[in-house]
Design a protein around this motif. Structure first.
Motif, PDB file in Angstrom:
ATOM      1  N   GLY A  94       0.809  -1.223   0.000  1.00  0.00           N
ATOM      2  CA  GLY A  94       0.000   0.000   0.000  1.00  0.00           C
ATOM      3  C   GLY A  94       0.839   1.268   0.000  1.00  0.00           C
ATOM      4  N   PRO A  95       1.746   1.440   0.987  1.00  0.00           N
ATOM      5  CA  PRO A  95       2.591   2.640   0.979  1.00  0.00           C
ATOM      6  C   PRO A  95       3.474   2.742  -0.263  1.00  0.00           C
ATOM      7  N   THR A  96       3.926   1.614  -0.778  1.00  0.00           N
ATOM      8  CA  THR A  96       4.753   1.647  -1.983  1.00  0.00           C
ATOM      9  C   THR A  96       3.927   2.122  -3.177  1.00  0.00           C
ATOM     10  N   ALA A  97       2.712   1.609  -3.312  1.00  0.00           N
ATOM     11  CA  ALA A  97       1.850   2.027  -4.424  1.00  0.00           C
ATOM     12  C   ALA A  97       1.497   3.505  -4.318  1.00  0.00           C
ATOM     13  N   GLN A  98       1.268   3.981  -3.107  1.00  0.00           N
ATOM     14  CA  GLN A  98       0.967   5.401  -2.935  1.00  0.00           C
ATOM     15  C   GLN A  98       2.167   6.260  -3.319  1.00  0.00           C
ATOM     16  N   ALA A  99       3.365   5.823  -2.934  1.00  0.00           N
ATOM     17  CA  ALA A  99       4.561   6.586  -3.278  1.00  0.00           C
ATOM     18  C   ALA A  99       4.808   6.578  -4.782  1.00  0.00           C
ATOM     19  N   VAL A 100       4.570   5.448  -5.427  1.00  0.00           N
ATOM     20  CA  VAL A 100       4.729   5.378  -6.883  1.00  0.00           C
ATOM     21  C   VAL A 100       3.704   6.273  -7.562  1.00  0.00           C
ATOM     22  N   GLY A 101       2.477   6.290  -7.049  1.00  0.00           N
ATOM     23  CA  GLY A 101       1.442   7.147  -7.612  1.00  0.00           C
ATOM     24  C   GLY A 101       1.774   8.632  -7.490  1.00  0.00           C
ATOM     25  N   ARG A 102       2.483   8.991  -6.421  1.00  0.00           N
ATOM     26  CA  ARG A 102       2.909  10.386  -6.239  1.00  0.00           C
ATOM     27  C   ARG A 102       4.214  10.678  -6.975  1.00  0.00           C
ATOM     28  N   SER A 103       4.809   9.675  -7.586  1.00  0.00           N
ATOM     29  CA  SER A 103       6.127   9.772  -8.235  1.00  0.00           C
ATOM     30  C   SER A 103       7.189  10.208  -7.231  1.00  0.00           C
ATOM     31  N   ASP A 104       7.100   9.679  -6.019  1.00  0.00           N
ATOM     32  CA  ASP A 104       8.027  10.006  -4.938  1.00  0.00           C
ATOM     33  C   ASP A 104       9.003   8.838  -4.768  1.00  0.00           C
ATOM     34  N   GLN A 105      10.124   8.894  -5.503  1.00  0.00           N
ATOM     35  CA  GLN A 105      11.085   7.801  -5.463  1.00  0.00           C
ATOM     36  C   GLN A 105      11.767   7.673  -4.100  1.00  0.00           C
ATOM     37  N   ASP A 106      11.901   8.777  -3.378  1.00  0.00           N
ATOM     38  CA  ASP A 106      12.505   8.710  -2.046  1.00  0.00           C
ATOM     39  C   ASP A 106      11.631   7.885  -1.096  1.00  0.00           C
ATOM     40  N   ALA A 107      10.319   8.073  -1.148  1.00  0.00           N
ATOM     41  CA  ALA A 107       9.415   7.306  -0.295  1.00  0.00           C
ATOM     42  C   ALA A 107       9.423   5.825  -0.679  1.00  0.00           C
ATOM     43  N   VAL A 108       9.548   5.534  -1.973  1.00  0.00           N
ATOM     44  CA  VAL A 108       9.647   4.139  -2.412  1.00  0.00           C
ATOM     45  C   VAL A 108      10.902   3.507  -1.831  1.00  0.00           C
ATOM     46  N   LEU A 109      12.020   4.229  -1.895  1.00  0.00           N
ATOM     47  CA  LEU A 109      13.276   3.710  -1.363  1.00  0.00           C
ATOM     48  C   LEU A 109      13.218   3.519   0.145  1.00  0.00           C
ATOM     49  N   VAL A 110      12.581   4.453   0.862  1.00  0.00           N
ATOM     50  CA  VAL A 110      12.461   4.329   2.323  1.00  0.00           C
ATOM     51  C   VAL A 110      11.598   3.120   2.672  1.00  0.00           C
ATOM     52  N   THR A 111      10.491   2.932   1.969  1.00  0.00           N
ATOM     53  CA  THR A 111       9.617   1.785   2.232  1.00  0.00           C
ATOM     54  C   THR A 111      10.352   0.484   1.943  1.00  0.00           C
ATOM     55  N   TYR A 112      11.088   0.449   0.843  1.00  0.00           N
ATOM     56  CA  TYR A 112      11.864  -0.737   0.486  1.00  0.00           C
ATOM     57  C   TYR A 112      12.941  -1.015   1.534  1.00  0.00           C
ATOM     58  N   SER A 113      13.628   0.015   1.975  1.00  0.00           N
ATOM     59  CA  SER A 113      14.703  -0.157   2.955  1.00  0.00           C
ATOM     60  C   SER A 113      14.155  -0.655   4.286  1.00  0.00           C
ATOM     61  N   ARG A 114      13.039  -0.071   4.731  1.00  0.00           N
ATOM     62  CA  ARG A 114      12.430  -0.538   5.980  1.00  0.00           C
ATOM     63  C   ARG A 114      12.056  -2.001   5.892  1.00  0.00           C
ATOM     64  N   ARG A 115      11.504  -2.388   4.782  1.00  0.00           N
ATOM     65  CA  ARG A 115      11.081  -3.780   4.605  1.00  0.00           C
ATOM     66  C   ARG A 115      12.284  -4.720   4.602  1.00  0.00           C
ATOM     67  N   ARG A 116      13.348  -4.338   3.911  1.00  0.00           N
ATOM     68  CA  ARG A 116      14.542  -5.192   3.860  1.00  0.00           C
ATOM     69  C   ARG A 116      15.179  -5.342   5.244  1.00  0.00           C
ATOM     70  N   ILE A 117      15.255  -4.260   5.996  1.00  0.00           N
ATOM     71  CA  ILE A 117      15.833  -4.341   7.340  1.00  0.00           C
ATOM     72  C   ILE A 117      15.005  -5.296   8.199  1.00  0.00           C
ATOM     73  N   PHE A 118      13.687  -5.172   8.126  1.00  0.00           N
ATOM     74  CA  PHE A 118      12.834  -6.069   8.899  1.00  0.00           C
ATOM     75  C   PHE A 118      12.989  -7.510   8.432  1.00  0.00           C
ATOM     76  N   ASP A 119      13.040  -7.730   7.115  1.00  0.00           N
ATOM     77  CA  ASP A 119      13.181  -9.087   6.587  1.00  0.00           C
ATOM     78  C   ASP A 119      14.475  -9.742   7.038  1.00  0.00           C
ATOM     79  N   TYR A 120      15.567  -9.000   6.956  1.00  0.00           N
ATOM     80  CA  TYR A 120      16.845  -9.573   7.390  1.00  0.00           C
ATOM     81  C   TYR A 120      16.839  -9.853   8.884  1.00  0.00           C
ATOM     82  N   GLY A 121      16.246  -8.956   9.662  1.00  0.00           N
ATOM     83  CA  GLY A 121      16.144  -9.183  11.105  1.00  0.00           C
ATOM     84  C   GLY A 121      15.296 -10.403  11.434  1.00  0.00           C
TER      85      GLY A 121
END
Length: 133
Positions: A94-121
């Motif tokens: 959801g947050p990723t789709a919203q960021a893509v819809g706003r063309s906000d690449q920084d928010a996409v990267l932050v959402t991706y980074s948060r997810r990866r940190i949680f996944d690795y943990g």
């Protein structure tokens, strides 16, 4: 409430073409793409319980019931873990789709980074909490 003449209440019932990824799609093609994605999602949701059912069917023929009880318990635990991580995945799209819809690449990267940190943990904790047989 005034509606404009070209407003669409239900895009799947509309006769006008819709834009998907900057492409204009007619309603029939949009409907077929939607049904294809829905079918794949339904099949993936059905396969998890079926794996436990197949295990139980094979182990039900053994003489000792402990094997069947162990597999049933493992299937329940696997389903709980699978659905928990699936819920976390759905909470990310959801947050990723919203960021893509706003063309906000920084928010996409932050959402991706948060997810990866949680996944690795979670992967690290899962590997540390594993019980050796």
């Amino acid at each position: 409430m005034n509606k404009q003449p070209n407003s669409v209440d239900n895009p799947l019932q509309s006769k006008s073409p819709l834009k998907v990824n900057s492409q204009v799609l007619p309603p029939d093609e949009l409907r077929s793409r939607f049904l294809t994605l829905a079918l794949v999602n339904i099949l993936s949701n059905v396969m998890v319980p079926l794996s436990g059912l197949v295990d139980a069917a094979f182990l039900g023929h053994l003489a000792d019931i402990r094997y069947l009880a162990g597999v049933a318990l493992a299937t329940v635990l696997f389903n709980i873990l699978y659905r928990t991580f699936k819920l976390l995945r759905l909470g990310t799209t959801g947050p990723t789709a919203q960021a893509v819809g706003r063309s906000d690449q920084d928010a996409v990267l932050v959402t991706y980074s948060r997810r990866r940190i949680f996944d690795y943990g979670a992967g690290f904790l899962t590997s540390r909490l594993r019980v050796s047989a």
